[in-house]
Design an enzyme around this catalytic site. Structure first.
Site, PDB file in Angstrom:
ATOM      1  NE  ARG A   1      -3.615   2.699   0.679  1.00 52.16           N
ATOM      2  CZ  ARG A   1      -3.456   3.790   0.632  1.00 52.16           C
ATOM      3  NH1 ARG A   1      -2.321   4.271   0.217  1.00 52.16           N
ATOM      4  NH2 ARG A   1      -4.385   4.566   0.798  1.00 52.16           N
TER       5      ARG A   1
ATOM      6  CD  GLU B   1     -11.109   3.129  -2.954  1.00 56.63           C
ATOM      7  OE1 GLU B   1     -10.934   2.145  -3.403  1.00 56.63           O
ATOM      8  OE2 GLU B   1     -10.413   3.550  -1.992  1.00 56.63           O
TER       9      GLU B   1
ATOM     10  NE  ARG C   1      -3.889  -2.443   2.116  1.00 55.33           N
ATOM     11  CZ  ARG C   1      -4.741  -1.385   1.679  1.00 55.33           C
ATOM     12  NH1 ARG C   1      -5.381  -1.576   0.640  1.00 55.33           N
ATOM     13  NH2 ARG C   1      -5.010  -0.460   2.728  1.00 55.33           N
TER      14      ARG C   1
END
Length: 168
Positions: free
Chosen positions: A45, A53, A88
């Site tokens: 990430r 998004e 992540r």
């Protein structure tokens, strides 16, 4: 004395780990990529930023921009080896030309500086630059920050009394 010995032992490990390159094997979205780390896929990430998004305006553009810069290529990670709640790895990705992918996304108008999780003010300057030049998502008259968009989606997905009554 023990402290100094520990630091002398740890220093080469830190230096070595920062110079290691990893191949980018997937682009999940603008701010999430997958690398091959020690023979296994690892989701990364991108720290300090938040891209639109996929279903938001410019979400696919951010993904494509990231892909164009790093997919299939070797990159380095600038990280403290922290992970987020989704396991992540949080990192800045350094491209083979020395550029920082995270900063390139902001500078080109494909990401916001994610101030809630960042203390690096250089991202502020890059965002102001992209806004001033109306790059990427800043061409939109009123772009919605991804954290606001996610928040509004959660609210709209909660069942109301009328939707519960209709489903019975």
């Amino acid at each position: 004395m023990i402290y100094k010995t520990f630091l002398l032992f740890l220093f080469p490990i830190i230096i070595f780990s920062q110079n290691k390159s990893y191949k980018v094997i997937g682009i999940k979205d603008g701010d999430t990529v997958e690398i091959l780390m020690d023979g296994k896929p690892q989701t990364v990430r991108l720290s300090n930023i938040d891209c639109p998004e996929k279903k938001q305006p410019f979400g696919n553009n951010a993904k494509q921009f990231a892909s164009d810069l790093c997919f299939g290529k070797k990159v380095k990670l600038s990280t403290g080896w922290k992970k987020d709640r989704n396991k992540r790895l949080l990192a800045e990705i350094i491209l083979s030309n020395g550029k920082n992918l995270n900063k390139e996304l902001v500078k080109n108008g494909f990401a916001w500086h994610y101030k809630k999780y960042s203390k690096d003010n250089s991202y502020d300057d890059l965002e102001k630059y992209a806004r001033k030049l109306k790059l990427g998502l800043w061409t939109d008259k009123s772009p919605t920050a991804p954290w606001e968009w996610r928040k509004s989606r959660k609210k709209s997905s909660k069942p109301t009394l009328s939707t519960i009554a209709k489903s019975k």
